[in-house]
Design an enzyme around this catalytic site. Structure first.
Site, mmCIF file in Angstrom:
data_model
loop_
_atom_site.group_PDB
_atom_site.id
_atom_site.type_symbol
_atom_site.label_atom_id
_atom_site.label_comp_id
_atom_site.label_asym_id
_atom_site.label_seq_id
_atom_site.Cartn_x
_atom_site.Cartn_y
_atom_site.Cartn_z
ATOM 1 N N HIS A 1 -5.811 2.786 1.429
ATOM 2 C CA HIS A 1 -5.072 3.918 1.993
ATOM 3 C C HIS A 1 -5.762 4.506 3.233
ATOM 4 O O HIS A 1 -5.132 4.729 4.261
ATOM 5 C CB HIS A 1 -4.910 5.031 0.955
ATOM 6 C CG HIS A 1 -4.329 4.563 -0.340
ATOM 7 N ND1 HIS A 1 -3.364 3.588 -0.415
ATOM 8 C CD2 HIS A 1 -4.575 4.937 -1.618
ATOM 9 C CE1 HIS A 1 -3.042 3.380 -1.699
ATOM 10 N NE2 HIS A 1 -3.761 4.185 -2.440
ATOM 11 N N GLU B 1 -7.399 15.286 -3.730
ATOM 12 C CA GLU B 1 -6.502 15.442 -4.875
ATOM 13 C C GLU B 1 -7.024 16.527 -5.791
ATOM 14 O O GLU B 1 -8.230 16.643 -5.984
ATOM 15 C CB GLU B 1 -6.435 14.142 -5.670
ATOM 16 C CG GLU B 1 -5.885 12.978 -4.900
ATOM 17 C CD GLU B 1 -5.840 11.736 -5.767
ATOM 18 O OE1 GLU B 1 -4.875 11.601 -6.518
ATOM 19 O OE2 GLU B 1 -6.771 10.929 -5.697
ATOM 20 N N LYS C 1 -11.462 13.382 -5.934
ATOM 21 C CA LYS C 1 -10.656 13.930 -7.028
ATOM 22 C C LYS C 1 -11.222 15.298 -7.388
ATOM 23 O O LYS C 1 -12.386 15.580 -7.142
ATOM 24 C CB LYS C 1 -10.714 13.001 -8.239
ATOM 25 C CG LYS C 1 -10.131 11.615 -7.934
ATOM 26 C CD LYS C 1 -9.282 11.104 -9.062
ATOM 27 C CE LYS C 1 -8.719 9.727 -8.793
ATOM 28 N NZ LYS C 1 -7.335 9.753 -8.301
ATOM 29 N N ASP D 1 0.906 -1.138 0.000
ATOM 30 C CA ASP D 1 0.000 0.000 0.000
ATOM 31 C C ASP D 1 0.947 1.189 0.000
ATOM 32 O O ASP D 1 1.644 1.426 0.988
ATOM 33 C CB ASP D 1 -0.858 0.010 1.265
ATOM 34 C CG ASP D 1 -1.828 1.177 1.257
ATOM 35 O OD1 ASP D 1 -1.375 2.319 1.014
ATOM 36 O OD2 ASP D 1 -3.018 0.962 1.488
ATOM 37 N N HIS D 2 1.012 1.911 -1.113
ATOM 38 C CA HIS D 2 2.100 2.888 -1.226
ATOM 39 C C HIS D 2 1.986 4.010 -0.184
ATOM 40 O O HIS D 2 2.947 4.716 0.073
ATOM 41 C CB HIS D 2 2.218 3.439 -2.652
ATOM 42 C CG HIS D 2 1.251 4.535 -2.970
ATOM 43 N ND1 HIS D 2 -0.040 4.309 -3.353
ATOM 44 C CD2 HIS D 2 1.381 5.882 -2.943
ATOM 45 C CE1 HIS D 2 -0.648 5.471 -3.556
ATOM 46 N NE2 HIS D 2 0.197 6.446 -3.307
HETATM 47 C C1 BG6 Z 1 -3.655 5.385 -5.843
HETATM 48 C C2 BG6 Z 1 -4.977 5.586 -6.496
HETATM 49 O O1 BG6 Z 1 -3.646 4.199 -5.104
HETATM 50 O O2 BG6 Z 1 -3.408 6.484 -4.976
HETATM 51 C C3 BG6 Z 1 -5.013 6.895 -7.259
HETATM 52 O O3 BG6 Z 1 -5.239 4.508 -7.384
HETATM 53 C C4 BG6 Z 1 -4.640 8.032 -6.351
HETATM 54 O O4 BG6 Z 1 -6.292 7.123 -7.832
HETATM 55 C C5 BG6 Z 1 -3.343 7.728 -5.630
HETATM 56 O O5 BG6 Z 1 -4.487 9.188 -7.155
HETATM 57 C C6 BG6 Z 1 -3.053 8.794 -4.589
HETATM 58 O O6 BG6 Z 1 -1.755 8.615 -4.147
HETATM 59 P P1 BG6 Z 1 -0.902 9.843 -3.633
HETATM 60 O O7 BG6 Z 1 0.373 9.230 -3.185
HETATM 61 O O8 BG6 Z 1 -0.763 10.788 -4.785
HETATM 62 O O9 BG6 Z 1 -1.715 10.428 -2.518
#
Ligand code: BG6
Length: 513
Positions: free
Chosen positions: A261, A237, A361, A198-199
Site C-alpha cells: 500500500h 489506523e 495500528k 492492492d485494495h
Molecule cells: C490490509 C492490511 O491490507 O490493509 C490490514 O492487511 C490493514 O492490516 C488494511 O488494516 C488497511 O486497509 P484500509 O483500507 O482500512 O486502509
C-alpha cells in the site's frame, strides 16, 4: 452554469459505459469473510449500477457442502441495502446466477469437477467461457490452486475466451518468497492473465492522484525538488489486530503495509508522467520510481527507520489492551505494529527531497493522507513587519476518511496590522460528487472483467516493493527490539518517530491541520 458542469456524475462522464465482459466469476474461499463482506456486495453494486453484463455467473468454491440456495441466502445483502425496488430487482437478477460448488483444493478431482460444472453453466447461462478465478484464500494456496486449475485445462485461453486469476496480498513474506511465488504462478499462466490486487488502488482518491497530477497543468511544474521540501505519507489506523493475530504476528506492520500500500502511494506521488494511460505505460513509470528509491544500508536502517509495538492505552476514550495481550499473539511477541521510515528517491526530480512514511495500528485516529510540504518563500519582504514567520504551503491528499484535497497557504489577517494566518482551500469528494455505495472492490472487479490492468500490480512492482523493505527485514531480524512495547495505544507511535523528523527540522502532520 459552472456548478452544473462540475457536479456531473464523476465516473465515465460523457463516455459510453462499457459493461463488463460476460463471464463466470469463480471465488475460491467462498465461505470466508471477504466474499460476504466485499466481493459479492461489490458484484451487487456493479449489477445495480448497470456495469455487469447480462450473461454473468458467480460460483463460490469452498470445502464445506452447501446448496446453491443456502449460499445465495448467506450472500444476501442486508434489508437496508435492499430497501429500494431497484435494489431488490438487481439482487433478484444476480442471486439467480450465484452457485456453489464444494471442493477440497488439495484434490485434483476438485478441479475436474469444477471444469465440468463451469462447462454446464456456460451452456445454461450463455456465458462464452470467460473465467475469472478469484483466490480469496490464504497465500500458501495461491500456487497450488493455480497449478490445479492449470492441470484441469481451466487456464488455457483460446480464441473467443479469456481466463484470468485474481489474487490479493500478501504476495510472499520477503523478496525471495515473492520472486518464488511469481515464478510458480508464471509456470502456469502468463503475466497478462494475473491480476494482483492492492485494495488501496481501489480507493477513489488513490486513483485520483494520477488525474490530479497529470490532468491539471498547475501542479506538475512545481512537483519537484525546486519547490517541494518533503513528502509525508501516513496510513494510521485506530484498530488493533482484531481477530487477525494469527496472520499479523507473523507479518507485522512493515510487511503488511509498506511494500504494497505505501509503495503504491509513494510511486503514484513520485512517478514521471506516463506516455499514456495504458496499463503498462503507467506501471512502467511506477516501477521506475520504486527502483529509484535509494537502497537502505544497515546504518540507514538504524538511523532512518523506527519500529514500534503498542502497549495498552486508550483509543477514543476506550481502554484497549496491548498488542501482546491480543488474541492469537505471543505474549513475548516482537512483531512491529508501527513503522516510520525516511526514504530518498535517487532521480533528478526528487534529489534530496525526503519522503517520510509511517503506518501504525492503534493510533489516535484513522487517517490515510499524503502531505506535500512546499519550500518556504523568502522572508525578506516581511522583515520589518509584525510577521514573525511565513506559513509554508502544504497540499493534503486525504485518502480516508473524508476523501479530498486541501491546500494550506498564508493569508493576511484583516485589520490595520500586517499579520498572517494559515488558511485552507478544501475539496471534498462527497461535496462535489455525492457518495455512492462502495466496498472499494467495484472498480477492481470491473477492471478485471474488462481486462484493464492499470490498477493491478505487475510482478516487477511486487518485487520492487519487497526490495525496498528487505534491508529492514534483515537488520530487524538480526537485532530484535529491546524496548517493545514502546508506544501506548492511542498515541502517534514511539517518540523516535517524532525525533526522526525533528532531527531534520520538520514535524509530522497528524491529520488535524
Ligand atoms: C490490509 C492490511 O491490507 O490493509 C490490514 O492487511 C490493514 O492490516 C488494511 O488494516 C488497511 O486497509 P484500509 O483500507 O482500512 O486502509
Amino acid at each position: 452554469m459552472e456548478g452544473a458542469l462540475v457536479n456531473a456524475p464523476p465516473v465515465k462522464t460523457g463516455v459510453e459505459v462499457r459493461v463488463g465482459d460476460p463471464c463466470l466469476v469463480i471465488i475460491f474461499g467462498a465461505s470466508g469473510d471477504l466474499t460476504q463482506r466485499k466481493l459479492v456486495p461489490a458484484l451487487f453494486n456493479l449489477q445495480n449500477q448497470g456495469f455487469l453484463a447480462r450473461d454473468v455467473g458467480v460460483v463460490g468454491v469452498a470445502r464445506s457442502e452447501m446448496s446453491h440456495a443456502n449460499f445465495r441466502e448467506k450472500m444476501k445483502p442486508d434489508e437496508s441495502v435492499l430497501a429500494t425496488e431497484e435494489a431488490r430487482r438487481a439482487w433478484g437478477v444476480l442471486s439467480e446466477r450465484i452457485f456453489y460448488q464444494a471442493g477440497d483444493v488439495s484434490q485434483a478431482e476438485t478441479f475436474q469437477q469444477l471444469r465440468d460444472f463451469l462447462a454446464k453453466l456456460d451452456t445454461q447461462l450463455k456465458t462464452p467461457g470467460n473465467y475469472m478465478f478469484y483466490l480469496s484464500v490464504a497465500p500458501e494456496f495461491f500456487a497450488p490452486i493455480v497449478k490445479g486449475l492449470g492441470g484441469a485445462g481451466l487456464l488455457e485461453e483460446a480464441a473467443g475466451h479469456w481466463r484470468r486469476v485474481v489474487i490479493e496480498k500478501p504476495f510472499g513474506h520477503d523478496l525471495p518468497s515473492a520472486i518464488q511465488l511469481n515464478r510458480d504462478l508464471r509456470s502456469v499462466v502468463s503475466e497478462r492473465q494475473i491480476f494482483r490486487i492492492d485494495h488501496y488502488l481501489g480507493k477513489e482518491t488513490v486513483q485520483n492522484l494520477l488525474v490530479f497530477r497529470f490532468g491539471n497543468s498547475i501542479f506538475e511544474p512545481i512537483w519537484n525538488h525546486h519547490y517541494i521540501d518533503h513528502v509525508q505519507v501516513t496510513a494510521a489506523e485506530e484498530l488493533g489486530v482484531e481477530a487477525r493475530g494469527g496472520y499479523y504476528d507473523n507479518a507485522g506492520a512493515l510487511r503488511d503495509m509498506v511494500p504494497n500500500h505505501i509503495a503504491q502511494l509513494v510511486s503514484l506521488v513520485g512517478m514521471e508522467p506516463p506516455i499514456s494511460f495504458h496499463a503498462d505505460a503507467v506501471r512502467d513509470e511506477q516501477v521506475k520510481l520504486l527502483k529509484s528509491i535509494q537502497p537502505l544500508s544497515p546504518e540507514d536502517v538504524l538511523h532512518a527507520a523506527v519500529r514500534g509495538q503498542y502497549g495498552s492505552g486508550q483509543v477514543k476514550g476506550q481502554k484497549v489492551p496491548g498488542y501482546r495481550e491480543e488474541e492469537k499473539v505471543s505474549p513475548e511477541s516482537n512483531t512491529d505494529t508501527f513503522v516510520a521510515l525516511r526514504l530518498y528517491i535517487d532521480n533528478w526530480r526528487w534529489a534530496h527531497v525526503p519522503f517520510y512514511v509511517r503506518t501504525g495500528k492503534r493510533m489516535p485516529k484513522r487517517v490515510t493522507e499524503i502531505v506535500i510540504q512546499f519550500k518556504a518563500a523568502p522572508f525578506m519582504l516581511f522583515t520589518r513587519t509584525p510577521v514573525s514567520h511565513l506559513t509554508t504551503n502544504r497540499l493534503f491528499v486525504r485518502i480516508q476518511p473524508d476523501e479530498g484535497i486541501s491546500l494550506r497557504f498564508g493569508a493576511k489577517v484583516p485589520g490595520p496590522i500586517l499579520e498572517m494566518g494559515a488558511v485552507k482551500m478544501d475539496f471534498r469528494y462527497v461535496d462535489w460528487f455525492g457518495a455512492k455505495p462502495s466496498t472499494g472492490y467495484e472498480t477492481l472487479l470491473y477492471d478485471a472483467m474488462v481486462g484493464e490492468a492499470t490498477l493491478f500490480q505487475r510482478a516487477d512492482m511486487v518485487e520492487a516493493g519487497w526490495r525496498m523493505v528487505q534491508p529492514l527485514i534483515d537488520v530487524w531480524k538480526a537485532l530484535p527490539p529491546r524496548d517493545f512495547p514502546n508506544y501506548a495505544a492511542g498515541s502517534w507511535g514511539p517518540a523516535e518517530a517524532d525525533a526522526l523528523l525533528e532531527r531534520d527540522g520538520r514535524h509530522w502532520e497528524n491529520g488535524d491541520a
